[in-house]
Write an enzyme that holds these catalytic residues in place. Sequence first.
Site, short mmCIF file in Angstrom:
data_model
loop_
_atom_site.label_atom_id
_atom_site.label_comp_id
_atom_site.label_asym_id
_atom_site.label_seq_id
_atom_site.Cartn_x
_atom_site.Cartn_y
_atom_site.Cartn_z
N GLY A 26 0.85 -1.18 0.00
CA GLY A 26 0.00 0.00 0.00
C GLY A 26 0.88 1.23 0.00
O GLY A 26 1.81 1.33 0.82
N GLY A 69 12.69 9.07 -12.73
CA GLY A 69 13.40 7.80 -12.81
C GLY A 69 14.90 7.95 -12.77
O GLY A 69 15.46 8.58 -11.87
N LYS A 76 16.78 9.75 -14.39
CA LYS A 76 17.28 11.13 -14.55
C LYS A 76 17.37 11.88 -13.23
O LYS A 76 17.90 12.97 -13.17
CB LYS A 76 16.36 11.90 -15.51
N GLY A 129 7.58 0.43 -5.59
CA GLY A 129 7.74 1.05 -4.28
C GLY A 129 8.79 2.14 -4.23
O GLY A 129 8.93 2.81 -3.20
N ALA A 130 9.53 2.35 -5.32
CA ALA A 130 10.60 3.34 -5.30
C ALA A 130 10.06 4.75 -5.06
O ALA A 130 10.67 5.55 -4.33
CB ALA A 130 11.37 3.30 -6.62
N ASP A 188 7.38 5.63 -3.35
CA ASP A 188 7.00 5.76 -1.95
C ASP A 188 8.24 5.90 -1.07
O ASP A 188 8.25 6.66 -0.10
CB ASP A 188 6.19 4.55 -1.49
#
Length: 310
Positions: free
Chosen positions: A32, A222, A224, A249-250, A252
């Site tokens: 979540g 991302g 960049k 999840g990156a 978050d």
Amino acid sequence: MTDLLTIGETMVSLRTPRAMRLGGDAHLSIAGSETNVAIGLARLGHTATWLGAVGNDEPGRLIQRTLRAEAVDTDWIRFSDTDFTGFIAFDQPSHDITRVSYHRRGSAGSTLTAAECTKALEAVQPRLLHVTGITPALSETTRAAVLAVVQAAAANGVQVSLDVNYRARLWSREEAATALRELLPHVHTIFASDDELDILTTADDPVADLLKTANEVVVTAGSKGAWSHTTTGTRHSPALPVTVVDSIGAGDAFVSGYLSATLDNLPPADRLTRATTSGAFCVTALGDWESLPTRQDLTLLTHAQGTALR
């Protein structure tokens, strides 16, 4: 008081390291966006409270137990005897390509109400309220709940952060724009990927337009890196060079790092550094939140990959 209050739906997750149709072992966990952020902040030494509704079932108890183990306050979880806990499945047909299947329509999480959210806000008295664009997409009830708690927080001097987190499986970009733009007058910090800004505004210069009401607009792109925009200027932080195992999840993780640094009253450049470091940790292992760093972990990525700390 708590450092952070966040609301939303958390689901039980099943994850396979290959195409799910092939069967085999699966990893059971929870997933979540909002609880990912709460866990991230708790690991970094802050107090975090999550408000959500789950079924009065074993999946719901797994969510409660996991959050408790991660030092997230679960006093505001509502267990429903009539609605089920949502479920999400992840599989990887190819390296770092993840397929997601939702089983959440009509779940307990979609019944969250404005009354319970504003009551929690008043009781918890958080320094920050964090919401995402996922929760208002679940139902008309949750959309009203997010609007009500965001308005109440801003009226009481609580900083509100919004992560767009657009999910095409849940609603159209037009529906998202209608719902999220009504939140903007009450939001202090906006998180969006570079391809989500048009959901929030149609202006030729979206960041400048958003800064008419928000104090900060944080844009991720991302590999960049990320940019933090305020009325005093723009700062950039490159992405850290790590081996990507799982990118889920990156975003978050990035948000949790940024909000942690905000709570520590660090300047924007240092907020970006902690955010990109947290994001880098997250992508180095499977799972939405399992590899989120502690405060002691934050310096580990300064070592060369393959280093053994003896």
